[in-house]
Write a protein that holds these residues in place. Structure first.
Motif, PDB file in Angstrom:
ATOM      1  N   LEU A 137      51.968  48.860  34.267  1.00 31.77           N
ATOM      2  CA  LEU A 137      50.800  49.036  35.129  1.00 31.77           C
ATOM      3  C   LEU A 137      49.824  48.364  34.020  1.00 31.77           C
ATOM      4  N   GLY A 138      48.535  48.435  34.715  1.00 35.36           N
ATOM      5  CA  GLY A 138      47.572  47.689  33.821  1.00 35.36           C
ATOM      6  C   GLY A 138      46.791  48.854  32.671  1.00 35.36           C
ATOM      7  N   ALA A 139      46.058  48.836  31.647  1.00 34.61           N
ATOM      8  CA  ALA A 139      46.145  50.092  31.532  1.00 34.61           C
ATOM      9  C   ALA A 139      44.489  48.871  30.916  1.00 34.61           C
ATOM     10  N   GLY A 140      43.962  49.556  29.430  1.00 28.28           N
ATOM     11  CA  GLY A 140      43.053  49.558  28.711  1.00 28.28           C
ATOM     12  C   GLY A 140      42.168  50.318  28.313  1.00 28.28           C
ATOM     13  N   HIS A 170      50.257  53.295  47.066  1.00 27.94           N
ATOM     14  CA  HIS A 170      49.940  54.805  45.977  1.00 27.94           C
ATOM     15  C   HIS A 170      49.623  54.301  44.891  1.00 27.94           C
ATOM     16  N   GLN A 171      48.839  55.070  44.229  1.00 28.22           N
ATOM     17  CA  GLN A 171      48.994  54.660  42.772  1.00 28.22           C
ATOM     18  C   GLN A 171      47.960  56.122  41.809  1.00 28.22           C
ATOM     19  N   VAL A 172      48.368  56.441  40.912  1.00 28.72           N
ATOM     20  CA  VAL A 172      48.523  57.289  39.842  1.00 28.72           C
ATOM     21  C   VAL A 172      46.558  56.431  38.783  1.00 28.72           C
ATOM     22  N   GLU A 173      46.150  56.803  38.988  1.00 33.28           N
ATOM     23  CA  GLU A 173      45.286  56.291  37.575  1.00 33.28           C
ATOM     24  C   GLU A 173      44.773  57.180  36.878  1.00 33.28           C
ATOM     25  N   GLY A 174      44.793  56.980  34.731  1.00 31.48           N
ATOM     26  CA  GLY A 174      44.633  57.795  34.106  1.00 31.48           C
ATOM     27  C   GLY A 174      43.507  57.286  33.614  1.00 31.48           C
ATOM     28  N   PHE A 197      40.623  55.380  27.088  1.00 32.34           N
ATOM     29  CA  PHE A 197      41.294  54.239  27.716  1.00 32.34           C
ATOM     30  C   PHE A 197      41.876  55.002  29.309  1.00 32.34           C
ATOM     31  N   ALA A 198      42.089  54.102  29.827  1.00 28.36           N
ATOM     32  CA  ALA A 198      42.600  54.070  30.991  1.00 28.36           C
ATOM     33  C   ALA A 198      43.654  53.173  31.811  1.00 28.36           C
ATOM     34  N   PHE A 199      44.057  53.612  32.608  1.00 25.56           N
ATOM     35  CA  PHE A 199      45.371  52.908  33.272  1.00 25.56           C
ATOM     36  C   PHE A 199      46.192  53.264  34.540  1.00 25.56           C
ATOM     37  N   GLY A 200      46.197  52.169  34.998  1.00 29.75           N
ATOM     38  CA  GLY A 200      46.385  52.400  36.504  1.00 29.75           C
ATOM     39  C   GLY A 200      48.092  52.209  36.948  1.00 29.75           C
ATOM     40  N   MET A 201      48.670  52.754  37.481  1.00 32.16           N
ATOM     41  CA  MET A 201      50.385  52.301  37.784  1.00 32.16           C
ATOM     42  C   MET A 201      50.898  52.402  40.016  1.00 32.16           C
ATOM     43  N   MET A 254      39.787  39.255  43.313  1.00 30.19           N
ATOM     44  CA  MET A 254      41.722  39.841  42.661  1.00 30.19           C
ATOM     45  C   MET A 254      42.134  40.800  43.964  1.00 30.19           C
ATOM     46  N   GLN A 255      41.563  41.459  44.511  1.00 29.45           N
ATOM     47  CA  GLN A 255      41.622  42.515  45.479  1.00 29.45           C
ATOM     48  C   GLN A 255      40.624  42.389  46.702  1.00 29.45           C
ATOM     49  N   ASP A 256      42.072  41.698  47.895  1.00 24.99           N
ATOM     50  CA  ASP A 256      41.186  41.793  49.222  1.00 24.99           C
ATOM     51  C   ASP A 256      41.028  42.924  49.835  1.00 24.99           C
ATOM     52  N   THR A 259      40.259  49.992  46.770  1.00 19.09           N
ATOM     53  CA  THR A 259      41.123  48.912  46.330  1.00 19.09           C
ATOM     54  C   THR A 259      42.231  49.094  45.338  1.00 19.09           C
ATOM     55  N   HIS A 260      42.206  50.534  44.903  1.00 16.53           N
ATOM     56  CA  HIS A 260      42.558  51.382  43.700  1.00 16.53           C
ATOM     57  C   HIS A 260      42.018  52.584  43.632  1.00 16.53           C
ATOM     58  N   THR A 261      42.304  53.488  42.101  1.00 15.80           N
ATOM     59  CA  THR A 261      42.599  54.659  42.605  1.00 15.80           C
ATOM     60  C   THR A 261      41.172  54.949  41.311  1.00 15.80           C
ATOM     61  N   SER A 262      40.956  53.454  40.792  1.00 13.17           N
ATOM     62  CA  SER A 262      40.108  53.448  39.869  1.00 13.17           C
ATOM     63  C   SER A 262      38.671  54.230  40.449  1.00 13.17           C
ATOM     64  N   PRO A 263      38.042  54.108  41.120  1.00 11.01           N
ATOM     65  CA  PRO A 263      36.737  54.959  41.013  1.00 11.01           C
ATOM     66  C   PRO A 263      37.201  56.133  41.532  1.00 11.01           C
ATOM     67  N   TYR A 268      44.277  51.026  49.675  1.00  8.54           N
ATOM     68  CA  TYR A 268      44.075  49.678  50.401  1.00  8.54           C
ATOM     69  C   TYR A 268      43.966  48.844  50.356  1.00  8.54           C
ATOM     70  N   ARG A 269      44.628  47.719  50.897  1.00  7.79           N
ATOM     71  CA  ARG A 269      44.970  46.197  50.114  1.00  7.79           C
ATOM     72  C   ARG A 269      45.097  45.223  51.860  1.00  7.79           C
ATOM     73  N   HIS A 270      44.107  44.295  52.516  1.00 11.70           N
ATOM     74  CA  HIS A 270      44.340  43.715  53.000  1.00 11.70           C
ATOM     75  C   HIS A 270      44.978  42.372  52.744  1.00 11.70           C
ATOM     76  N   TYR A 283      43.438  41.406  32.219  1.00 17.19           N
ATOM     77  CA  TYR A 283      42.401  41.079  32.257  1.00 17.19           C
ATOM     78  C   TYR A 283      42.003  42.447  33.040  1.00 17.19           C
ATOM     79  N   PHE A 284      40.728  43.170  33.465  1.00 13.90           N
ATOM     80  CA  PHE A 284      40.773  43.951  34.004  1.00 13.90           C
ATOM     81  C   PHE A 284      38.869  44.140  33.771  1.00 13.90           C
ATOM     82  N   PRO A 285      38.191  43.759  34.786  1.00 15.10           N
ATOM     83  CA  PRO A 285      36.843  43.781  34.037  1.00 15.10           C
ATOM     84  C   PRO A 285      36.191  45.244  33.859  1.00 15.10           C
ATOM     85  N   PHE A 286      36.871  46.511  34.430  1.00 18.75           N
ATOM     86  CA  PHE A 286      36.616  47.016  33.580  1.00 18.75           C
ATOM     87  C   PHE A 286      37.104  48.256  32.669  1.00 18.75           C
ATOM     88  N   VAL A 287      38.181  47.571  31.561  1.00 12.89           N
ATOM     89  CA  VAL A 287      38.483  47.556  30.164  1.00 12.89           C
ATOM     90  C   VAL A 287      38.329  46.760  29.502  1.00 12.89           C
TER      91      VAL A 287
HETATM   92  N1  PHE Z   1      42.806  49.161  39.065  1.00 12.26           N
HETATM   93  C1  PHE Z   1      43.638  48.243  38.819  1.00 12.26           C
HETATM   94  C2  PHE Z   1      44.781  47.850  39.628  1.00 12.26           C
HETATM   95  O1  PHE Z   1      44.515  48.262  40.605  1.00 12.26           O
HETATM   96  C3  PHE Z   1      44.384  48.569  37.349  1.00 12.26           C
HETATM   97  C4  PHE Z   1      44.293  49.563  35.978  1.00 12.26           C
HETATM   98  C5  PHE Z   1      43.679  50.816  36.271  1.00 12.26           C
HETATM   99  C6  PHE Z   1      44.029  48.722  35.358  1.00 12.26           C
HETATM  100  C7  PHE Z   1      43.193  50.800  34.595  1.00 12.26           C
HETATM  101  C8  PHE Z   1      43.740  48.957  34.057  1.00 12.26           C
HETATM  102  C9  PHE Z   1      43.173  50.016  33.867  1.00 12.26           C
HETATM  103  O2  PHE Z   1      45.131  46.994  39.746  1.00 12.26           O
END
Ligand code: PHE
Length: 341
Positions: free
Chosen positions: A285-288, A211-215, A308-312, A156-158, A171-175, A197-199, A251-255
């Motif tokens: 945004l993605g969330a879960g 840029h992202q903002v993670e919650g 709960f988590a989200f990323g935008m 999903m993320q190069d 590749t995202h701020t989720s870490p 960063y994504r390839h 679908y996001f594997p971490f939620v």
């Molecule tokens: N990290 C996901 C992405 O970059 C977004 C996301 C964050 C989804 C947190 C769910 C929860 O696509």
């Protein structure tokens, strides 16, 4: 000695005083009549040598002429000095109506403005700002987020990998979720902005750097209702009180469950337009709900806590809010573009 003619002296002195061109010339005239060897000074000094009757007559006359001349000098001096001061000031004068060279007011980049706006909405809700490194390990970017090696979800993320080790550009701020949960005990509420960063090939809607903002919120008894309420409120704050939020499964594997939030199209108000591809809705945004596997990896008991988590994407929100149709405009540093925000 000849009898001094005070009348002539007076006439001559007045004439010279009145015609003095400037205060320097006036001082010379003063010296000529009233200086140590001035004409009137000499008359006054010679009074003693005169016969008494003459002295009686001439003395008062000469003294009153002295006073008269001093007064006249004083008045003329004042006149000339005023004239000279006026001239000097006119020469130096400043035209206060002249337009000053305008300076451009500096202001934050549109992405910074949107980033800060997102942060302050969540900060008001009690979320604290957190951050993490842009060079991440495979563990934080994937494995700890329930994306094991060779799992198809990695596609999903190069990814830009660094060297032969396990380093990569995140590749995202989720870490940041993992880093925070390793260090802190719930309850916690964090918001984590940053560069990712994504390839990917660059085009109007894709950039290899963005840029992202993670919650992330973790506590006892947090439910999907909390996620929905929080993010719907965010949408209204960001896009106006009329904005509606909608969630659909994703679908996001971490939620689990995972969702995508959509907002009612800010351009057509759900009527259908080019921007929302006639759907009336924009993906935001993605969330879960945080996956139990993620909690287990950081030592948080999933039986006790939920989260709960989200990323935008900051660029995406800025493009929607400002009506920008090409992501590359953010990075060109063209003032004709930047000055509009
Ligand atoms: N990290 C996901 C992405 O970059 C977004 C996301 C964050 C989804 C947190 C769910 C929860 O696509």
């Amino acid at each position: 000695m000849p009898e001094p003619n005070l009348d002539n002296l007076k006439t001559e002195a007045f004439r010279l005083i009145d015609s003095a061109a400037d205060s320097a010339a006036l001082e010379e005239i003063h010296v000529k009549f009233l200086g140590r060897k001035g004409e009137l000074t000499l008359v006054l000094r010679s009074l003693g040598e005169l016969p008494p009757e003459q002295r009686k007559l001439l003395g008062p006359q000469a003294n009153s002429l002295k006073n008269l001349l001093e007064e006249r000098f004083q008045a003329r001096r004042f006149e000339l000095e005023k004239k000279e001061t006026d001239q000097r000031l006119t020469g130096q004068s400043v035209d206060v109506t002249l337009p000053v060279g305008t300076r451009r007011a500096a202001r934050p980049h549109p992405l910074t403005q949107i980033n800060n706006e997102i942060l302050s909405i969540f900060q008001e809700l009690g979320f604290e700002v957190a951050d993490g490194p842009e060079i991440e390990t495979d563990h934080y970017n994937f494995t700890a987020l329930n994306i094991p090696k060779d799992h198809p979800a990695r596609d999903m993320q190069d990814t830009f990998y660094i060297g032969k080790g396990n380093l990569l550009l995140r590749t995202h701020t989720s870490p940041v979720q993992i880093r925070v949960m390793e260090k802190r005990k719930p309850p916690l509420r964090i918001i984590a902005p940053g560069r990712v960063y994504r390839h990917e090939a660059t085009d109007a809607t894709h950039s290899a750097i963005f840029h992202q903002v993670e919650g992330l919120a973790v506590a006892e008894n947090l439910s999907f209702a909390d996620l929905k309420g929080t993010l719907a409120l965010f949408a209204r704050r960001m896009f106006g009180p009329q904005s509606e939020a909608r969630f659909r499964p994703s679908y996001f594997p971490f939620v689990e469950p995972g969702a995508e939030m959509l907002v009612s199209c800010i351009f057509c108000k759900k009527a259908g337009c080019r921007v929302c591809k006639m759907t009336g809705w924009l993906e935001l945004l993605g969330a879960g709900m945080v996956h139990p596997n993620v909690f287990n990896k950081v030592g948080i008991n999933p039986e006790k806590f939920t989260g709960f988590a989200f990323g935008m994407g900051v660029e995406r929100i800025a493009m929607l809010k400002f009506g920008i149709n090409d992501i590359r405009l953010f990075y060109d540093n063209d003032l004709r573009f930047l000055e509009q925000f």
